[in-house]
Scaffold this active site. Structure first.
Site, short mmCIF file in Angstrom:
data_model
loop_
_atom_site.label_atom_id
_atom_site.label_comp_id
_atom_site.label_asym_id
_atom_site.label_seq_id
_atom_site.Cartn_x
_atom_site.Cartn_y
_atom_site.Cartn_z
N GLY A 120 0.41 -1.04 -0.11
CA GLY A 120 0.12 0.17 0.46
C GLY A 120 0.67 0.97 -0.35
O GLY A 120 1.24 1.38 1.72
N THR A 121 1.09 1.76 -1.01
CA THR A 121 2.17 2.91 -1.16
C THR A 121 1.95 3.63 -2.65
O THR A 121 2.04 2.91 -3.92
CB THR A 121 3.01 2.56 -0.85
OG1 THR A 121 4.35 3.61 -0.70
CG2 THR A 121 4.48 1.71 -1.58
#
Lengths: 337, 249
Positions: A120-121
């Site tokens: 998640g980035t």
């Protein structure tokens, strides 16, 4: 808790198991352990001449780091010059035993899934005529919970090389620090800086040797060496790709669209930085797992320099200032009549 | 698993490692080898003992290629040389694989010297009985280099050096006659040094020349004979000039 149970099973099973004969698979899985120098397989199972295991760790002969902290409980560690008997570079460790469970393949997959972090980035990097721009957001999330908005996802490996973090934060941080150590040792031993090619290769080889053991790293190594700017994508599956533009993470799709649309090779440093900032901003706008602030770095011939760090909320209002909408009906005071 | 834990190479009361010194003796009994570094060429020369008639001389090559840009010659126990050369060749390729760059001469010399040193400080093994001369071109700076290692594991860079039988006289000759040379002059200097201690003739000398562009090239016997002839002619001319000068005075 599941993880603890898992480890419990492993240790219990290991205590009970009978010695497994060293087969070809066992040697290969041992060969993945970092720090082991396996020049050739045991006499019983010679590795094929093209096997990568034959060469992989021979390069570490001169710079043997203390990796005892990473040694797992499988197998006894080889003594200092224990292998000197016949094979100067150390004997293979005993085989890793498989746990006693009904469906081993599903068991492995389930373990891997459990420990794997979703990436998640949003991070991106691209090469242009004045060097490399590296940019990233700063949000860390655990499922739906935002655990931090101020994570430094651009890791300074050394004054002329940067790495980005996507995947497991601890994995990325540790292995980038480790890579920095190796790069420094290379510099000291060879009296010249390591190339970006070499550094990314070192990291990729390490990650390949841990393949399947649950590391989650999707990183880009960006730097400037004798051959000019260099950019490599390296991940925990063992891939290593050379390229001009990369974006990694759950928000990479959004970042790619903005980046690819606005990219030109010849740009000023400010323009390139602005492009990167806009691309990350748009990714944070649409992707829930990206947010916080955008950091933009530039790597030039003299090393890296941080260009900016802006909160995406503020960026939003910079790009899309509030429009004063005309009021349809104004409320006036009732006239006193 | 049984391990040898008793070291064979241990200190003597007055600080010598006798096994290493005995290994140096073995080197002193080995074939003469010389290396000369020029500005654009490096030359390795080795004494070739007369081959028995039935032996295939091509299988007794004394100068080995470690990689496209590095070559090695050694003096001492040839069987040990084979082991060392194989390990060095693997290391050259391993380096190419891990950092995508060819080795520098200094790196591979350091590796070979490190290996030789390891065998002076481990259980159950004896030191390698050979000194090596390693030549090559640095892939980054394109400068030629010549290094020497010995059984103790030390190494250093040289402009010209000799090892093996009668190496002292060869080194003295080189010290007196060394100048910065290039191309053919470097080859001639190496051959002249070897001829000090070896019977003259292409049959008794093996020469290999390395240049940045063309890599390693072994000279044919005929070529070596040509050089030897040139050298003899130059020597004769120098003698005559000296005699002439002496007569005048």
């Amino acid at each position: 808790e599941q993880l603890i149970n898992l480890l419990d099973t492993f240790t219990r099973v290991q205590a009970q198991r009978p010695k497994r004969p060293t087969g070809r698979t066992a040697t290969s899985s041992n060969a993945r352990k970092k720090g082991e120098e396996i020049e050739s397989g045991d006499a019983a199972t010679p590795l094929p001449p093209h096997s990568i295991h034959r060469f992989r760790n021979a390069g570490d002969a001169m710079m043997k780091l203390d990796m005892s902290a990473l040694e797992t409980q499988f197998g006894a560690p080889a003594g200092e010059d224990g292998g000197l008997l016949f094979d100067v570079d150390g004997a293979a460790m005993p085989a890793m035993e498989f746990p006693n469970c009904p469906d081993f393949d599903r068991f492995q997959a389930k373990t891997k899934d459990m420990v794997k972090n979703k990436r998640g980035t949003t991070t991106l990097a691209f090469i242009f005529d004045k060097g490399v721009i590296v940019a990233a957001d700063s949000r860390a999330s655990m499922g739906g919970y935002i655990s931090s908005q101020t994570v430094r996802k651009i890791i300074e490996i050394n004054p002329y090389m940067l790495g980005t973090m996507a995947g497991g934060a601890a994995d990325c941080q540790f292995w980038h620090r480790n890579l920095g150590t190796k790069c420094r040792l290379h510099e000291l031993a060879n009296k010249r800086r390591i190339s970006v090619t070499g550094a990314s290769k070192l990291l990729a080889n390490i990650l390949y040797s841990y393949r399947g053991m649950g590391l989650s790293i999707g990183t880009m190594i960006a730097g400037w060496d004798e051959k000019g700017p260099g950019l490599y994508y390296v991940d925990s599956e063992g891939a290593r790709l050379k390229g001009n533009r990369f974006s990694v993470g759950s928000g990479s799709l959004y970042a790619y669209s903005v980046l690819d649309e606005g990219y030109r090779f010849k740009m000023s440093v400010e323009e390139a930085g602005e492009l990167a900032r806009r691309a990350i901003y748009h990714a944070t706008f649409r992707d829930g797992a990206s947010g916080g602030c955008v950091s933009v770095y530039h790597v030039g011939p003299d090393g890296w320099k941080k260009l900016s760090g802006d909160d995406v909320g503020e960026l939003h209002y910079q790009y899309y200032p509030v429009q004063k909408t005309p009021v349809e009906q104004e409320m006036t005071d009732a006239s006193t009549s | 698993m049984a391990r040898y834990d008793r070291a064979i190479t241990v200190f003597s009361p007055d600080g010598h490692l006798f096994q290493v010194e005995y290994a140096l003796e073995a080197v002193r009994k080995g074939n003469a080898a010389v290396g000369v570094r020029g500005t654009d060429t490096v030359v390795l020369g080795v004494e070739k003992k007369s081959t028995p008639k039935l032996q295939d001389s091509r299988s007794v090559r004394k100068i080995a290629k470690l990689d496209d840009h590095i070559a090695l010659a050694c003096a001492g126990l040839k069987a040990d040389a084979r082991v060392l050369i194989n390990r060095a060749r693997v290391e050259c390729q391993s380096h190419r694989l891990t950092v995508e760059d060819p080795v520098t001469v200094e790196y591979i010399t350091r590796y070979i010297a490190g290996l030789q040193q390891k065998y002076t400080q481990s259980g159950g093994v004896r030191p390698f009985g050979l000194s090596t001369l390693i030549v090559g071109f640095d892939p980054h700076t394109e400068k030629p280099a010549l290094y020497q290692t010995d059984p103790s594991g030390t190494f250093s860079a040289w402009k010209a050096n000799a090892t093996g039988r009668n190496s002292n006289s060869m080194r003295e000759f080189l010290e007196k006659n060394y100048k910065e040379t290039s191309g053919k002059e470097t080859i001639k200097l190496a051959i002249r040094a070897l001829l000090e201690v070896v019977e003259s003739g292409g049959k008794n000398i093996e020469i290999a020349v390395m240049t940045q562009k063309d890599g390693l090239r072994e000279l044919e016997e005929a070529e070596i004979d040509e050089y030897v002839a040139e050298i003899e002619a130059e020597k004769a001319a120098a003698e005559a000039a000296k005699k002439g000068a002496a007569k005048e005075t």
